[in-house]
Structure formats: structure tokens, C-alpha cells
Design a protein around this motif. Structure first.
Motif, PDB file in Angstrom:
ATOM      1  N   ALA A  30       6.173 -73.273 147.263  1.00 54.30           N
ATOM      2  CA  ALA A  30       7.516 -73.141 147.833  1.00 54.30           C
ATOM      3  C   ALA A  30       7.445 -72.918 149.341  1.00 54.30           C
ATOM      4  N   LEU A  31       6.478 -72.139 149.797  1.00 53.28           N
ATOM      5  CA  LEU A  31       6.298 -71.923 151.233  1.00 53.28           C
ATOM      6  C   LEU A  31       5.927 -73.231 151.938  1.00 53.28           C
ATOM      7  N   GLU A  32       5.101 -74.035 151.273  1.00 53.27           N
ATOM      8  CA  GLU A  32       4.731 -75.324 151.860  1.00 53.27           C
ATOM      9  C   GLU A  32       5.930 -76.280 151.901  1.00 53.27           C
ATOM     10  N   LYS A  33       6.726 -76.280 150.845  1.00 54.29           N
ATOM     11  CA  LYS A  33       7.831 -77.232 150.719  1.00 54.29           C
ATOM     12  C   LYS A  33       9.034 -76.853 151.579  1.00 54.29           C
ATOM     13  N   PHE A  34       9.392 -75.566 151.545  1.00 48.60           N
ATOM     14  CA  PHE A  34      10.619 -75.131 152.217  1.00 48.60           C
ATOM     15  C   PHE A  34      10.363 -74.481 153.572  1.00 48.60           C
ATOM     16  N   GLY A  35       9.130 -74.087 153.826  1.00 48.29           N
ATOM     17  CA  GLY A  35       8.821 -73.384 155.053  1.00 48.29           C
ATOM     18  C   GLY A  35       9.080 -71.892 154.938  1.00 48.29           C
ATOM     19  N   VAL A  36       8.779 -71.166 156.003  1.00 47.31           N
ATOM     20  CA  VAL A  36       8.921 -69.709 156.030  1.00 47.31           C
ATOM     21  C   VAL A  36      10.330 -69.362 156.527  1.00 47.31           C
ATOM     22  N   PRO A  37      10.996 -68.356 155.908  1.00 50.68           N
ATOM     23  CA  PRO A  37      10.502 -67.548 154.791  1.00 50.68           C
ATOM     24  C   PRO A  37      10.980 -68.091 153.446  1.00 50.68           C
ATOM     25  N   VAL A  38      10.275 -67.702 152.390  1.00 52.02           N
ATOM     26  CA  VAL A  38      10.741 -67.869 151.015  1.00 52.02           C
ATOM     27  C   VAL A  38      10.937 -66.470 150.455  1.00 52.02           C
ATOM     28  N   TYR A  39      12.101 -66.245 149.864  1.00 52.30           N
ATOM     29  CA  TYR A  39      12.399 -64.935 149.292  1.00 52.30           C
ATOM     30  C   TYR A  39      11.951 -64.887 147.834  1.00 52.30           C
ATOM     31  N   VAL A  40      11.498 -63.720 147.404  1.00 48.52           N
ATOM     32  CA  VAL A  40      11.074 -63.527 146.019  1.00 48.52           C
ATOM     33  C   VAL A  40      11.802 -62.304 145.475  1.00 48.52           C
ATOM     34  N   ARG A  41      12.539 -62.502 144.377  1.00 47.77           N
ATOM     35  CA  ARG A  41      13.268 -61.385 143.770  1.00 47.77           C
ATOM     36  C   ARG A  41      12.296 -60.571 142.914  1.00 47.77           C
ATOM     37  N   HIS A  42      12.046 -59.349 143.340  1.00 49.84           N
ATOM     38  CA  HIS A  42      11.087 -58.429 142.732  1.00 49.84           C
ATOM     39  C   HIS A  42       9.660 -58.914 142.993  1.00 49.84           C
ATOM     40  N   GLU A  43       8.676 -58.100 142.638  1.00 50.02           N
ATOM     41  CA  GLU A  43       7.281 -58.509 142.778  1.00 50.02           C
ATOM     42  C   GLU A  43       7.037 -59.743 141.920  1.00 50.02           C
ATOM     43  N   ILE A  44       6.404 -60.753 142.487  1.00 46.36           N
ATOM     44  CA  ILE A  44       6.169 -61.978 141.728  1.00 46.36           C
ATOM     45  C   ILE A  44       5.310 -61.672 140.500  1.00 46.36           C
ATOM     46  N   VAL A  45       4.319 -60.817 140.663  1.00 47.55           N
ATOM     47  CA  VAL A  45       3.535 -60.226 139.573  1.00 47.55           C
ATOM     48  C   VAL A  45       3.230 -58.787 139.987  1.00 47.55           C
ATOM     49  N   LEU A  54       0.777 -62.784 149.634  1.00 48.02           N
ATOM     50  CA  LEU A  54       1.871 -63.746 149.749  1.00 48.02           C
ATOM     51  C   LEU A  54       2.823 -63.363 150.886  1.00 48.02           C
ATOM     52  N   ALA A  55       3.014 -62.058 151.078  1.00 47.89           N
ATOM     53  CA  ALA A  55       3.858 -61.610 152.192  1.00 47.89           C
ATOM     54  C   ALA A  55       3.252 -62.032 153.527  1.00 47.89           C
ATOM     55  N   ALA A  56       1.925 -61.987 153.618  1.00 47.66           N
ATOM     56  CA  ALA A  56       1.253 -62.401 154.854  1.00 47.66           C
ATOM     57  C   ALA A  56       1.441 -63.892 155.123  1.00 47.66           C
ATOM     58  N   GLY A  58       4.283 -65.410 154.413  1.00 47.87           N
ATOM     59  CA  GLY A  58       5.680 -65.642 154.746  1.00 47.87           C
ATOM     60  C   GLY A  58       6.674 -65.382 153.641  1.00 47.87           C
ATOM     61  N   ALA A  59       6.210 -64.870 152.493  1.00 49.83           N
ATOM     62  CA  ALA A  59       7.129 -64.515 151.413  1.00 49.83           C
ATOM     63  C   ALA A  59       7.789 -63.168 151.726  1.00 49.83           C
ATOM     64  N   ILE A  60       9.066 -63.058 151.432  1.00 51.17           N
ATOM     65  CA  ILE A  60       9.800 -61.809 151.621  1.00 51.17           C
ATOM     66  C   ILE A  60      10.273 -61.333 150.249  1.00 51.17           C
ATOM     67  N   PHE A  61       9.841 -60.151 149.864  1.00 47.01           N
ATOM     68  CA  PHE A  61      10.161 -59.614 148.542  1.00 47.01           C
ATOM     69  C   PHE A  61      11.403 -58.724 148.638  1.00 47.01           C
ATOM     70  N   VAL A  62      12.366 -58.987 147.769  1.00 52.72           N
ATOM     71  CA  VAL A  62      13.635 -58.263 147.790  1.00 52.72           C
ATOM     72  C   VAL A  62      13.957 -57.773 146.389  1.00 52.72           C
TER      73      VAL A  62
END
Length: 314
Positions: A30-45, A54-56, A58-62
Motif C-alpha cells: 500500500a505504501l508503494e502503491k499510494f505513497g506516504v502516508p498510509v494509515y493503519v487502524r490499530h496495530e496491523i499485528v 512499518l511506521a519508519a 511511512g505508516a501512521i497507526f491510529v
């Protein structure tokens, strides 16, 4: 000088399962396809090392969709989400990427099927766990009751005059869950169960691997997060299987070296959301302090591979 010699038996399989591997790849793609940032609802795992990595990138966890700009992509975690979350994302026309483990999705489908057939669902799981919240959120609140313990199973009073069904969280102890199911089936002989086992293959395999070595070791270390259900179950399984002591550790920095000093034979495993790099770090840390004879035990080899969602196709 390393004067103390110890045996280290590493359980196989261990670490990442196919669902976790897929979820992590979903965020990366998703980061490759959409670019930074990509938001993630809760910890992905449930693993800080994975989340921080993943945060490093460009993922932003919310915590909630309200924290995500409407025009930004959002990934739903591997644990799954309630239908209300999916509906809200659709209402806002958000770019939503579902990283729910396919084996959790299977439980969601079963749960909705039972509700459509007017069955009340007894869901075996742990209150507050994201997977349980997502599964219970597939149906109306009055259509499902949570069962956490054998005692709950013995005393639950479902609504009168309705058929019953049960489903389970995918990361539970196989033995504990079997006992709860036995109680429910004894009390409610006509209760409907899943078409296949709800507890996932990876959970079952990791528990068996730990059981197989628990009787031979003095100390079992399980790498995993405190909020990781499957990792905590591995510790419980080890203790029940006869190991003298078993502990959950986040990484090499969490090792209690006084416990290692007292042990001659150490067992090591990792929960399904713990990357293999953490296992390698623990082995390296042990090698720095002791003479270590390392072996791996377990013949099961996992070949499951889940496809990425169609929205990420190039």
C-alpha cells in the motif's frame, strides 16, 4: 570467558504465520502503491518491532477512522473489524484496504451465516481482543454472547426458544477451547459448530511444537507481545505440558539472565506475529554469554500463502 555450556532447542514452526505475513506485506505494498502516508487502524499485528518498522516506512497507526483524512488510504488490521467500521469507510468513500486474516474472515462469514439462520452465537474468546470485537461486530449485539471460560460455558443462559451455534477466536489454546466446546455440546446437544476448525492451523502447529519440547527443557522462552493472544497461549501450553518455567519476552532485551543461568536446557519459540529476526537476536545474545548447543525440533513445514487484496493489484 564462556565457561557455562547450555542446550537450546528451538521449536518449529514458530513466528510469522501466513496471515501476519500477508498483513505486513499489505501495508508495504500500500505504501508503494499510494505513497506516504498510509494509515493503519490499530496495530496491523501485535508486535512493536513490526509496527515500528512499518511506521519508519511511512505508516501512521491510529485508533479510529475519525483519525484518518478522508482522502487517505486506510488499512484494517489482521485481527478484523466490525461491519460498522467497513460501512463507515464506504460511507466516507475512503480508500480502504482490508488486511483481515482470511481465517478470521472465515469466522466472520460463519457468524453472519448463523445469524441469518436465526441462531444465537456463543463466541469463545477473550473480551477486549480486537479479533473478538470484530467478530462480535458482524452481528447485532443481542445475537451473540461471549464465552471466556469453562465456567462461563457451564452457566451461560442463552435466549429461550432459539437455535444455538458456537464459533471461536482463532488464536486460543486448543486444549482449553476443546474443553469449553465439550461443555457447550453437553449442555446444548443441538448446538451448531463451524464447518471446519476455527482455531487456525498456525496456532495449532505452534502449540504442538511447544508441547513436543516442553517436557525436555528446564525453561521455555516465548517471543511475543503482551497483547498477543497466540503468544500468551504458547506460554500457558508450555507450562501445562510440563516445563518447569515459561516466560513471554518481547525481545532479547527482556531476557532475565538469572533464569538462564539456572537452566541447562532452554526451549525457544515465537508467537505468530513475532518476526524471525527477534529469534535470531535471542540466539545471538545467548551465544555471547554461554557455549550453546543449538538444535531445532519440529517436522511440520507450513506452505500456506494468502493472496493480497485485489485493490493492491498493479
Amino acid at each position: 570467558m564462556k565457561t557455562s555450556r547450555k542446550k537450546l532447542t528451538i521449536a518449529a514452526p514458530r513466528g510469522f504465520c501466513a496471515g501476519v505475513d500477508r498483513a505486513v506485506r499489505i501495508v508495504e505494498v500500500a505504501l508503494e502503491k499510494f505513497g506516504v502516508p498510509v494509515y493503519v487502524r490499530h496495530e496491523i499485528v501485535h508486535n512493536k518491532t513490526v509496527v515500528d518498522g512499518l511506521a519508519a516506512q511511512g505508516a501512521i497507526f491510529v485508533d479510529e477512522l475519525d483519525d484518518v483524512p478522508t482522502d487517505a488510504p486506510v488499512v484494517f488490521s489482521a485481527h478484523g473489524v466490525a461491519r460498522a467500521v467497513v460501512d463507515e469507510a464506504e460511507r466516507r468513500n475512503m480508500i480502504a484496504v482490508d488486511a483481515t486474516c482470511p481465517l478470521v474472515t472465515k469466522v466472520h462469514i460463519e457468524t453472519r451465516r448463523h445469524a441469518d439462520n436465526h441462531r444465537h452465537i456463543l463466541l469463545i474468546g477473550h473480551a477486549g481482543h480486537p479479533e473478538v470485537e470484530g467478530t462480535m461486530g458482524q452481528v447485532n449485539p443481542d445475537e451473540v454472547t461471549l464465552i471466556e471460560t469453562v465456567d462461563d460455558a457451564r452457566h451461560v443462559t442463552p435466549p429461550e426458544g432459539v437455535d444455538l451455534a458456537f464459533a471461536t477466536q482463532t488464536t486460543l489454546s486448543v486444549d482449553d477451547t476443546a474443553e469449553i466446546i465439550s461443555v457447550l455440546q453437553f449442555r446444548f446437544p443441538d448446538i451448531s459448530g463451524p464447518r471446519g476448525e476455527d482455531i487456525c492451523y498456525a496456532t495449532t502447529n505452534r502449540q504442538k511444537a511447544v508441547k513436543d519440547i516442553a517436557g525436555a527443557v528446564d525453561l521455555m522462552l516465548v517471543i511475543g507481545a503482551e497483547n498477543s493472544s497466540n503468544s500468551k497461549r504458547l506460554v500457558e501450553v508450555a507450562k501445562l505440558a510440563g516445563v518447569k518455567a515459561a516466560f513471554l519476552i518481547a525481545d532479547k532485551d527482556a531476557i532475565d539472565w538469572s533464569l538462564i543461568d539456572e537452566a541447562d536446557h532452554i526451549g525457544l519459540s515465537a508467537g505468530a506475529s513475532a518476526p524471525e529476526t527477534l529469534v535470531e537476536d535471542v540466539v545471538a545474545a545467548l551465544r555471547q554469554r554461554y557455549q550453546i548447543d543449538v538444535s531445532e525440533h519440529g517436522k511440520i513445514r507450513e506452505t500456506v500463502n494468502f493472496k493480497l487484496p485485489a485493490i493492491l493489484a498493479s
